[in-house]
Design a protein around this motif. Structure first.
Motif, mmCIF file in Angstrom:
data_model
loop_
_atom_site.group_PDB
_atom_site.id
_atom_site.type_symbol
_atom_site.label_atom_id
_atom_site.label_comp_id
_atom_site.label_asym_id
_atom_site.label_seq_id
_atom_site.Cartn_x
_atom_site.Cartn_y
_atom_site.Cartn_z
ATOM 1 N N ASP A 1 0.801 -1.217 0.000
ATOM 2 C CA ASP A 1 0.000 0.000 0.000
ATOM 3 C C ASP A 1 0.837 1.272 0.000
ATOM 4 O O ASP A 1 0.288 2.365 0.118
ATOM 5 N N ALA B 1 -0.122 3.524 -2.949
ATOM 6 C CA ALA B 1 -1.442 4.097 -2.718
ATOM 7 C C ALA B 1 -1.380 5.147 -1.611
ATOM 8 O O ALA B 1 -2.080 6.165 -1.667
ATOM 9 N N GLY B 2 -0.531 4.913 -0.614
ATOM 10 C CA GLY B 2 -0.388 5.876 0.469
ATOM 11 C C GLY B 2 0.174 7.203 -0.013
ATOM 12 O O GLY B 2 -0.257 8.268 0.433
#
Length: 310
Positions: free
Chosen positions: A274, A277-278
């Motif tokens: 992630d 996406a972070g």
């Protein structure tokens, strides 16, 4: 028929009451004089020429942007690529300015060194357009080559500053660079007039205290200091250019505070699938990238302790 009395002409009606069609030299209503036709053709010619010149300007600007983007893409590593290492994950977000005239000399690097350490750097050359990108290429390649000597970050910036002062007239630049040693988890770094990295750790975030260091190209009399911080598994280090934090409506200090708050609010932290996406969530939380300047964000997420020295 009106006659002449006493040799005098009859009085003409007031000017406002005259029939324009009957005035001497006047063209009948609904017709154009030669002067009218010539003036209209001249105006049409001016409009046509103006439109042609505007189209040429737009085409040149579009072509310059294509050339500029192609040159920068040839110089910089793939901006969307992530690097997975046994001890860390590295991700990059690089967003060019929205206008061709604002494309600047932002750059970054993440390269393994012969001794096993990782070299990390982010920099920004003053100015915009092709000249700034050409100078950026020289500085980035020079610093990457110098990093292979294994010298400390402060000495690397000293050498780079000498290059700017002696070879790049009227040029200034900022940079932050450092070594991450996976064996000790120590990040040793220096900066030249550049925003300090932000450390995200266990749900909190803070900007690191910067060692002394002036802008590249300013003077040769001031040394570059060095600082270090020991990273822990789960830590995230953010290195960035001022395009991420600076806007016309706010200064860099306020922008950094927003990044720190957004890093906590979006749960940005430990490495994993992630991380990309972070970073996207982080950019969105601060209002997106800067439309007037390049935005470069280099994130290093520590995943494991790595091998320890005996």
């Amino acid at each position: 028929m009106v006659g002449v009395v006493g040799g005098a002409m009859p009085a003409l009606p007031p000017a406002d009451d005259r029939d324009p069609d009957m005035m001497p030299g006047a063209a009948p209503v609904g017709t154009l004089t030669v002067q009218d036709i010539g003036g209209r053709r001249w105006a049409e010619r001016i409009v046509t020429e103006s439109r042609r010149q505007s189209a040429e300007v737009r085409e040149r600007a579009s072509e310059e942007r294509r050339v500029t983007l192609a040159l920068r893409e040839a110089i910089l590593p793939e901006p969307g690529a992530s690097i997975d290492l046994p001890y860390a994950r590295i991700a990059v977000r690089y967003v060019p300015a929205g206008r061709a005239s604002s494309l600047g000399g932002d750059w970054y690097d993440a390269a393994p060194l012969p001794d096993g350490r990782m070299f990390l750097a982010v920099g920004d050359v003053s100015g915009h357009g092709l000249p700034a990108i050409a100078e950026m290429a020289q500085l980035r390649h020079a610093l990457l080559g110098l990093s292979m000597t294994g010298a400390c970050p402060g000495m690397l910036l000293t050498w780079l500053n000498t290059l700017v002062l002696t070879r790049l007239d009227d040029t200034t630049a900022t940079a932050v660079c450092g070594h991450f040693d996976p064996a000790t988890r120590l990040f040793t770094w220096a900066q030249a007039g550049h925003p300090a990295p932000i450390l995200v750790r266990r749900g909190g975030a803070r900007q690191l205290g910067a060692p002394r260091g002036v802008v590249l190209g300013a003077t040769s009399s001031l040394p570059y200091g060095v600082a270090d911080v020991r990273l822990e598994p789960g830590d995230l280090l953010l290195m960035f250019t001022d395009g991420l934090v600076e806007r016309r409506s706010r200064d860099i200090g306020l922008g950094v505070s927003l990044i720190v708050e957004a890093a906590v609010a979006t749960g940005l932290g430990a490495a994993g699938p992630d991380l990309d996406a972070g970073l996207d969530r982080l950019l969105e939380a601060i209002g997106g990238p800067n439309p007037e300047d390049d935005t470069c964000l280099l994130a290093v997420a520590v995943t494991e302790e790595g091998p320890r020295h005996p």
